[in-house]
Design a protein around this motif. Structure first.
Motif, PDB file in Angstrom:
ATOM      1  N   PRO A  91       0.968  -1.502   0.000  1.00 23.49           N
ATOM      2  CA  PRO A  91       0.386  -0.389   0.077  1.00 23.49           C
ATOM      3  C   PRO A  91       1.070   1.098   0.046  1.00 23.49           C
ATOM      4  CG  PRO A  91      -0.809  -1.288   1.579  1.00 23.49           C
ATOM      5  CD  PRO A  91       1.091  -2.014   1.371  1.00 23.49           C
ATOM      6  N   ILE A  92       0.466   2.014  -0.898  1.00 28.91           N
ATOM      7  CA  ILE A  92       0.958   3.663  -0.713  1.00 28.91           C
ATOM      8  C   ILE A  92       0.060   4.624  -0.702  1.00 28.91           C
ATOM      9  CG2 ILE A  92       2.553   5.168  -2.278  1.00 28.91           C
ATOM     10  CD1 ILE A  92       3.495   2.365  -3.420  1.00 28.91           C
ATOM     11  N   ILE A  93       0.159   5.647  -0.049  1.00 31.69           N
ATOM     12  CA  ILE A  93      -0.922   6.514   0.565  1.00 31.69           C
ATOM     13  C   ILE A  93      -0.171   7.811   0.003  1.00 31.69           C
ATOM     14  CG2 ILE A  93      -1.738   7.531   2.105  1.00 31.69           C
ATOM     15  CD1 ILE A  93      -2.447   4.756   2.454  1.00 31.69           C
ATOM     16  N   GLY A  94      -0.540   9.081  -0.279  1.00 30.16           N
ATOM     17  CA  GLY A  94      -0.360  10.219  -0.623  1.00 30.16           C
ATOM     18  C   GLY A  94      -0.993  11.283  -0.305  1.00 30.16           C
ATOM     19  N   ILE A  95      -0.461  12.857  -0.512  1.00 28.23           N
ATOM     20  CA  ILE A  95      -0.761  13.020  -0.340  1.00 28.23           C
ATOM     21  C   ILE A  95      -1.101  14.856  -1.006  1.00 28.23           C
ATOM     22  CG2 ILE A  95       1.673  13.838   0.648  1.00 28.23           C
ATOM     23  CD1 ILE A  95       0.347  15.562   3.191  1.00 28.23           C
ATOM     24  N   GLU A  96      -2.282  15.506  -0.937  1.00 32.95           N
ATOM     25  CA  GLU A  96      -2.408  16.348  -2.341  1.00 32.95           C
ATOM     26  C   GLU A  96      -2.937  17.680  -1.212  1.00 32.95           C
ATOM     27  OE1 GLU A  96      -5.248  16.273  -4.799  1.00 32.95           O
ATOM     28  OE2 GLU A  96      -5.979  14.434  -3.975  1.00 32.95           O
ATOM     29  N   PRO A  97      -2.921  18.225  -1.536  1.00 34.32           N
ATOM     30  CA  PRO A  97      -3.458  19.401  -1.101  1.00 34.32           C
ATOM     31  C   PRO A  97      -4.974  19.705  -0.159  1.00 34.32           C
ATOM     32  CG  PRO A  97      -2.627  20.451  -2.868  1.00 34.32           C
ATOM     33  CD  PRO A  97      -1.886  18.929  -3.438  1.00 34.32           C
ATOM     34  N   ALA A  98      -4.969  20.008   0.868  1.00 31.48           N
ATOM     35  CA  ALA A  98      -6.882  19.938   1.220  1.00 31.48           C
ATOM     36  C   ALA A  98      -7.291  20.931   0.511  1.00 31.48           C
ATOM     37  CB  ALA A  98      -6.639  20.191   2.764  1.00 31.48           C
ATOM     38  N   ILE A  99      -7.800  21.283  -0.917  1.00 26.91           N
ATOM     39  CA  ILE A  99      -8.288  22.178  -1.471  1.00 26.91           C
ATOM     40  C   ILE A  99      -9.698  22.088  -1.238  1.00 26.91           C
ATOM     41  CG2 ILE A  99      -8.830  21.012  -4.053  1.00 26.91           C
ATOM     42  CD1 ILE A  99      -7.992  25.113  -3.020  1.00 26.91           C
ATOM     43  N   LYS A 100     -10.436  21.122  -1.527  1.00 27.61           N
ATOM     44  CA  LYS A 100     -11.521  20.501  -1.168  1.00 27.61           C
ATOM     45  C   LYS A 100     -12.254  20.705  -0.245  1.00 27.61           C
ATOM     46  CE  LYS A 100     -14.318  16.644  -1.037  1.00 27.61           C
ATOM     47  NZ  LYS A 100     -14.891  15.201  -0.565  1.00 27.61           N
ATOM     48  N   PRO A 101     -11.647  20.882   1.179  1.00 24.47           N
ATOM     49  CA  PRO A 101     -12.417  21.744   2.613  1.00 24.47           C
ATOM     50  C   PRO A 101     -12.772  22.713   2.915  1.00 24.47           C
ATOM     51  CG  PRO A 101     -10.532  20.488   3.428  1.00 24.47           C
ATOM     52  CD  PRO A 101     -10.571  19.668   2.046  1.00 24.47           C
ATOM     53  N   ALA A 102     -11.323  23.354   2.400  1.00 26.72           N
ATOM     54  CA  ALA A 102     -11.233  24.661   1.760  1.00 26.72           C
ATOM     55  C   ALA A 102     -12.476  25.486   0.695  1.00 26.72           C
ATOM     56  CB  ALA A 102      -9.804  25.671   1.207  1.00 26.72           C
ATOM     57  N   ALA A 103     -12.427  25.094   0.198  1.00 31.64           N
ATOM     58  CA  ALA A 103     -13.216  25.223  -1.085  1.00 31.64           C
ATOM     59  C   ALA A 103     -15.266  25.731  -0.855  1.00 31.64           C
ATOM     60  CB  ALA A 103     -13.337  24.743  -2.251  1.00 31.64           C
ATOM     61  N   LEU A 104     -15.341  24.560  -0.376  1.00 30.26           N
ATOM     62  CA  LEU A 104     -16.368  24.320   0.939  1.00 30.26           C
ATOM     63  C   LEU A 104     -17.437  24.690   1.192  1.00 30.26           C
ATOM     64  CD1 LEU A 104     -16.707  19.773   0.642  1.00 30.26           C
ATOM     65  CD2 LEU A 104     -17.521  21.098  -1.174  1.00 30.26           C
ATOM     66  N   ASN A 105     -16.007  25.078   2.246  1.00 29.95           N
ATOM     67  CA  ASN A 105     -16.092  25.589   3.894  1.00 29.95           C
ATOM     68  C   ASN A 105     -15.790  27.415   3.654  1.00 29.95           C
ATOM     69  OD1 ASN A 105     -17.434  23.900   5.642  1.00 29.95           O
ATOM     70  ND2 ASN A 105     -14.844  22.462   4.878  1.00 29.95           N
ATOM     71  N   THR A 106     -16.037  27.779   2.042  1.00 30.67           N
ATOM     72  CA  THR A 106     -15.032  29.753   1.895  1.00 30.67           C
ATOM     73  C   THR A 106     -16.449  29.980   2.216  1.00 30.67           C
ATOM     74  OG1 THR A 106     -14.714  31.057   1.187  1.00 30.67           O
ATOM     75  CG2 THR A 106     -14.678  28.761  -0.051  1.00 30.67           C
ATOM     76  N   GLN A 107     -16.319  31.383   2.958  1.00 32.58           N
ATOM     77  CA  GLN A 107     -17.240  32.214   2.972  1.00 32.58           C
ATOM     78  C   GLN A 107     -17.460  33.656   1.997  1.00 32.58           C
ATOM     79  OE1 GLN A 107     -20.729  31.575   4.889  1.00 32.58           O
ATOM     80  NE2 GLN A 107     -19.197  29.907   4.911  1.00 32.58           N
TER      81      GLN A 107
END
Length: 259
Positions: A91-107
Protein backbone atom coordinates in the motif's frame (compact mmCIF):
# COMPACT_ATOMS: atom_id res chain seq x y z
CA UNK A 1 4.36 -8.03 8.74
CA UNK A 2 2.33 -6.11 11.31
CA UNK A 3 5.41 -5.22 13.37
CA UNK A 4 7.29 -3.95 10.30
CA UNK A 5 7.67 -0.17 10.14
CA UNK A 6 5.61 2.40 8.31
CA UNK A 7 7.93 3.97 5.75
CA UNK A 8 7.64 7.73 5.21
CA UNK A 9 9.62 9.88 2.79
CA UNK A 10 9.79 13.52 1.78
CA UNK A 11 12.10 15.79 -0.18
CA UNK A 12 13.49 16.93 3.17
CA UNK A 13 12.45 17.57 6.76
CA UNK A 14 8.93 18.86 6.02
CA UNK A 15 7.31 15.43 5.92
CA UNK A 16 7.93 15.12 9.64
CA UNK A 17 4.73 17.17 9.99
CA UNK A 18 2.97 14.09 8.53
CA UNK A 19 5.06 11.71 10.65
CA UNK A 20 3.96 13.58 13.80
CA UNK A 21 0.28 13.12 12.93
CA UNK A 22 0.79 9.41 12.20
CA UNK A 23 2.81 8.91 15.39
CA UNK A 24 0.12 10.70 17.41
CA UNK A 25 -2.69 8.57 15.99
CA UNK A 26 -0.74 5.29 15.92
CA UNK A 27 1.85 5.55 18.74
CA UNK A 28 2.53 1.80 18.85
CA UNK A 29 3.54 1.65 15.17
CA UNK A 30 7.22 1.51 14.27
CA UNK A 31 8.16 4.21 11.76
CA UNK A 32 11.09 4.89 9.45
CA UNK A 33 11.45 8.40 8.08
CA UNK A 34 13.62 9.20 5.05
CA UNK A 35 14.54 12.83 4.27
CA UNK A 36 15.93 13.33 0.77
CA UNK A 37 17.23 16.77 1.72
CA UNK A 38 20.15 16.61 -0.71
CA UNK A 39 17.61 16.87 -3.54
CA UNK A 40 15.26 19.40 -1.95
CA UNK A 41 13.13 21.02 -3.14
CA UNK A 42 11.36 18.62 -5.50
CA UNK A 43 9.00 21.40 -6.57
CA UNK A 44 11.47 22.89 -9.06
CA UNK A 45 12.45 19.60 -10.69
CA UNK A 46 11.09 17.96 -13.84
CA UNK A 47 8.35 15.35 -13.56
CA UNK A 48 10.77 12.64 -14.73
CA UNK A 49 13.28 13.57 -12.01
CA UNK A 50 10.56 13.62 -9.33
CA UNK A 51 9.40 10.15 -10.41
CA UNK A 52 12.95 8.75 -10.37
CA UNK A 53 13.69 10.22 -6.92
CA UNK A 54 10.40 8.85 -5.58
CA UNK A 55 11.20 5.37 -6.90
CA UNK A 56 14.66 5.54 -5.30
CA UNK A 57 13.13 6.47 -1.94
CA UNK A 58 10.47 3.77 -2.06
CA UNK A 59 13.06 1.14 -3.03
CA UNK A 60 15.14 2.04 0.01
CA UNK A 61 12.16 1.90 2.38
CA UNK A 62 11.01 -1.44 1.01
CA UNK A 63 14.54 -2.82 1.37
CA UNK A 64 14.30 -1.80 5.04
CA UNK A 65 11.21 -3.99 5.39
CA UNK A 66 8.51 -1.30 5.45
CA UNK A 67 4.94 -2.64 5.22
CA UNK A 68 3.37 0.52 3.84
CA UNK A 69 4.75 3.70 2.27
CA UNK A 70 3.53 7.22 3.01
CA UNK A 71 4.58 9.74 0.37
CA UNK A 72 4.78 12.74 2.72
CA UNK A 73 5.44 15.14 -0.14
CA UNK A 74 2.78 16.95 -2.17
CA UNK A 75 5.02 17.28 -5.22
CA UNK A 76 5.98 13.59 -5.22
CA UNK A 77 2.35 12.55 -4.76
CA UNK A 78 0.91 14.75 -7.49
CA UNK A 79 3.61 13.76 -9.98
CA UNK A 80 4.52 10.16 -9.14
CA UNK A 81 1.87 8.39 -7.01
CA UNK A 82 0.18 6.57 -9.90
CA UNK A 83 3.46 5.19 -11.18
CA UNK A 84 4.55 4.10 -7.71
CA UNK A 85 1.28 2.21 -7.26
CA UNK A 86 1.77 0.50 -10.63
CA UNK A 87 5.27 -0.66 -9.72
CA UNK A 88 4.85 -1.80 -6.10
CA UNK A 89 2.43 -4.22 -4.47
CA UNK A 90 2.48 -2.76 -0.96
CA UNK A 91 0.00 0.00 0.00
CA UNK A 92 1.15 3.53 -0.86
CA UNK A 93 -0.50 6.57 0.74
CA UNK A 94 -0.26 9.94 -0.97
CA UNK A 95 -0.88 13.53 0.04
CA UNK A 96 -2.30 16.47 -1.87
CA UNK A 97 -3.40 20.00 -0.90
CA UNK A 98 -6.66 20.14 1.10
CA UNK A 99 -8.41 22.30 -1.48
CA UNK A 100 -11.70 20.40 -1.10
CA UNK A 101 -12.54 21.41 2.51
CA UNK A 102 -11.45 24.98 1.83
CA UNK A 103 -13.65 25.22 -1.28
CA UNK A 104 -16.66 23.69 0.47
CA UNK A 105 -16.46 25.90 3.56
CA UNK A 106 -15.32 29.32 2.32
CA UNK A 107 -17.71 32.18 3.06
CA UNK A 108 -15.87 34.83 1.04
CA UNK A 109 -15.66 32.47 -1.97
CA UNK A 110 -11.94 33.20 -2.10
CA UNK A 111 -9.20 30.87 -0.85
CA UNK A 112 -5.43 30.99 -1.03
CA UNK A 113 -3.04 28.13 -1.65
CA UNK A 114 0.66 28.20 -0.93
CA UNK A 115 2.49 25.34 -2.61
CA UNK A 116 5.46 24.36 -4.73
CA UNK A 117 5.64 24.85 -8.49
CA UNK A 118 5.65 21.08 -8.96
CA UNK A 119 2.37 20.70 -7.09
CA UNK A 120 0.54 23.67 -8.59
CA UNK A 121 1.46 22.68 -12.14
CA UNK A 122 0.56 19.00 -11.73
CA UNK A 123 -2.35 17.31 -13.48
CA UNK A 124 -3.69 15.86 -10.21
CA UNK A 125 -3.86 19.29 -8.55
CA UNK A 126 -5.70 20.79 -11.53
CA UNK A 127 -8.19 17.90 -11.56
CA UNK A 128 -8.92 18.38 -7.85
CA UNK A 129 -9.26 22.14 -8.21
CA UNK A 130 -11.57 21.83 -11.22
CA UNK A 131 -13.71 19.32 -9.35
CA UNK A 132 -14.17 21.19 -6.09
CA UNK A 133 -13.22 24.83 -6.66
CA UNK A 134 -14.71 25.75 -10.02
CA UNK A 135 -17.16 28.24 -8.47
CA UNK A 136 -14.72 30.06 -6.20
CA UNK A 137 -11.65 32.21 -6.63
CA UNK A 138 -8.39 30.40 -5.88
CA UNK A 139 -5.29 32.52 -5.44
CA UNK A 140 -2.25 30.33 -6.05
CA UNK A 141 1.23 31.25 -4.91
CA UNK A 142 4.43 29.32 -5.47
CA UNK A 143 6.33 29.38 -2.18
CA UNK A 144 9.68 29.91 -3.84
CA UNK A 145 12.54 29.89 -1.35
CA UNK A 146 10.56 28.61 1.65
CA UNK A 147 11.76 25.00 1.54
CA UNK A 148 15.35 26.14 1.02
CA UNK A 149 15.19 28.37 4.13
CA UNK A 150 13.71 25.58 6.26
CA UNK A 151 16.26 23.03 5.00
CA UNK A 152 19.10 25.42 5.86
CA UNK A 153 17.83 25.92 9.42
CA UNK A 154 16.31 29.38 8.87
CA UNK A 155 12.71 28.57 9.80
CA UNK A 156 12.43 31.46 12.26
CA UNK A 157 14.53 33.97 10.33
CA UNK A 158 13.70 37.51 9.28
CA UNK A 159 14.19 36.37 5.68
CA UNK A 160 11.33 33.89 6.12
CA UNK A 161 9.07 36.55 7.65
CA UNK A 162 9.73 38.95 4.77
CA UNK A 163 9.13 36.23 2.17
CA UNK A 164 5.78 35.29 3.70
CA UNK A 165 4.66 38.92 3.85
CA UNK A 166 5.17 39.20 0.09
CA UNK A 167 3.38 35.90 -0.64
CA UNK A 168 0.41 36.57 1.65
CA UNK A 169 -0.32 40.19 0.70
CA UNK A 170 -2.27 39.45 -2.53
CA UNK A 171 -4.30 36.82 -0.66
CA UNK A 172 -5.13 39.17 2.20
CA UNK A 173 -6.03 41.94 -0.27
CA UNK A 174 -8.40 39.53 -2.03
CA UNK A 175 -10.16 38.70 1.27
CA UNK A 176 -9.36 34.99 1.54
CA UNK A 177 -10.84 33.17 4.51
CA UNK A 178 -8.92 29.92 4.01
CA UNK A 179 -5.24 29.33 3.35
CA UNK A 180 -4.36 25.86 2.09
CA UNK A 181 -0.82 24.69 2.78
CA UNK A 182 0.29 22.60 -0.19
CA UNK A 183 3.70 21.46 1.03
CA UNK A 184 4.54 19.35 4.07
CA UNK A 185 7.25 21.81 5.07
CA UNK A 186 4.71 24.59 5.47
CA UNK A 187 2.91 23.51 8.70
CA UNK A 188 6.11 24.52 10.50
CA UNK A 189 5.31 28.10 9.40
CA UNK A 190 2.05 28.05 11.37
CA UNK A 191 3.12 30.45 14.18
CA UNK A 192 4.35 33.00 11.62
CA UNK A 193 1.29 32.57 9.41
CA UNK A 194 -1.09 33.09 12.34
CA UNK A 195 0.79 36.26 13.20
CA UNK A 196 0.73 37.63 9.64
CA UNK A 197 -2.81 36.67 8.59
CA UNK A 198 -6.12 38.26 9.70
CA UNK A 199 -7.86 36.43 12.55
CA UNK A 200 -10.69 35.17 10.33
CA UNK A 201 -8.40 33.20 8.00
CA UNK A 202 -8.35 29.48 8.72
CA UNK A 203 -5.19 27.56 7.83
CA UNK A 204 -5.53 23.94 6.76
CA UNK A 205 -3.15 21.19 5.74
CA UNK A 206 -3.50 17.48 5.02
CA UNK A 207 -1.65 15.98 7.98
CA UNK A 208 -4.54 14.62 10.06
CA UNK A 209 -6.33 13.28 6.99
CA UNK A 210 -3.22 11.39 5.87
CA UNK A 211 -2.79 9.85 9.33
CA UNK A 212 -6.42 8.72 9.36
CA UNK A 213 -6.11 7.26 5.87
CA UNK A 214 -2.94 5.42 6.89
CA UNK A 215 -4.82 3.81 9.79
CA UNK A 216 -7.73 2.83 7.51
CA UNK A 217 -5.41 1.20 4.97
CA UNK A 218 -3.46 -0.65 7.68
CA UNK A 219 -6.73 -2.00 9.11
CA UNK A 220 -8.03 -2.98 5.68
CA UNK A 221 -4.85 -4.93 4.93
CA UNK A 222 -4.61 -6.47 8.42
CA UNK A 223 -1.28 -4.69 8.99
CA UNK A 224 -1.96 -2.82 12.24
CA UNK A 225 0.62 -3.41 14.94
CA UNK A 226 -1.33 -4.86 17.84
CA UNK A 227 1.59 -4.58 20.26
CA UNK A 228 0.95 -2.29 23.22
CA UNK A 229 4.58 -1.19 23.32
CA UNK A 230 5.49 2.27 22.09
CA UNK A 231 6.76 2.16 18.52
CA UNK A 232 10.38 2.74 17.57
CA UNK A 233 11.02 5.76 15.34
CA UNK A 234 14.07 5.98 13.09
CA UNK A 235 15.12 9.02 11.07
CA UNK A 236 17.55 9.19 8.16
CA UNK A 237 18.71 12.08 5.99
CA UNK A 238 21.24 12.69 3.24
CA UNK A 239 21.36 16.35 4.30
CA UNK A 240 22.29 18.08 7.54
CA UNK A 241 21.40 15.81 10.45
CA UNK A 242 21.21 18.77 12.84
CA UNK A 243 18.42 20.43 10.81
CA UNK A 244 16.23 17.32 10.94
CA UNK A 245 17.07 16.82 14.62
CA UNK A 246 16.09 20.43 15.35
CA UNK A 247 12.71 20.01 13.61
CA UNK A 248 12.17 17.00 15.90
CA UNK A 249 13.09 19.14 18.95
CA UNK A 250 16.24 17.02 19.35
CA UNK A 251 14.11 14.21 20.83
CA UNK A 252 15.32 11.57 18.36
CA UNK A 253 18.65 10.45 16.97
CA UNK A 254 19.08 11.26 13.30
CA UNK A 255 21.41 9.18 11.13
CA UNK A 256 23.18 10.41 8.01
CA UNK A 257 22.55 8.16 5.04
CA UNK A 258 24.37 8.51 1.74
CA UNK A 259 21.64 7.70 -0.75
Amino acid sequence: MSKQPIGIFDSGVGGTSIWKEINMLLPNENTLYLADSANAPYGLKTKETIINLSIKNVEHLINQGCKIIVVACNTATTNAIYILREIYDIPIIGIEPAIKPAALNTQTKTVGILATKGTLSSELFHKTTDLFASNIKVIERIGEGIVELIESGQLHSEAMRNLLKVYLKPMIDANIDYLVLGCTHYPYLMPLLVELLPNNVKIIDSGEAVARQTKVVLEKNDLLNTSLAKGKCKFFTNGKTEVLASILNNEFEVEYLDF
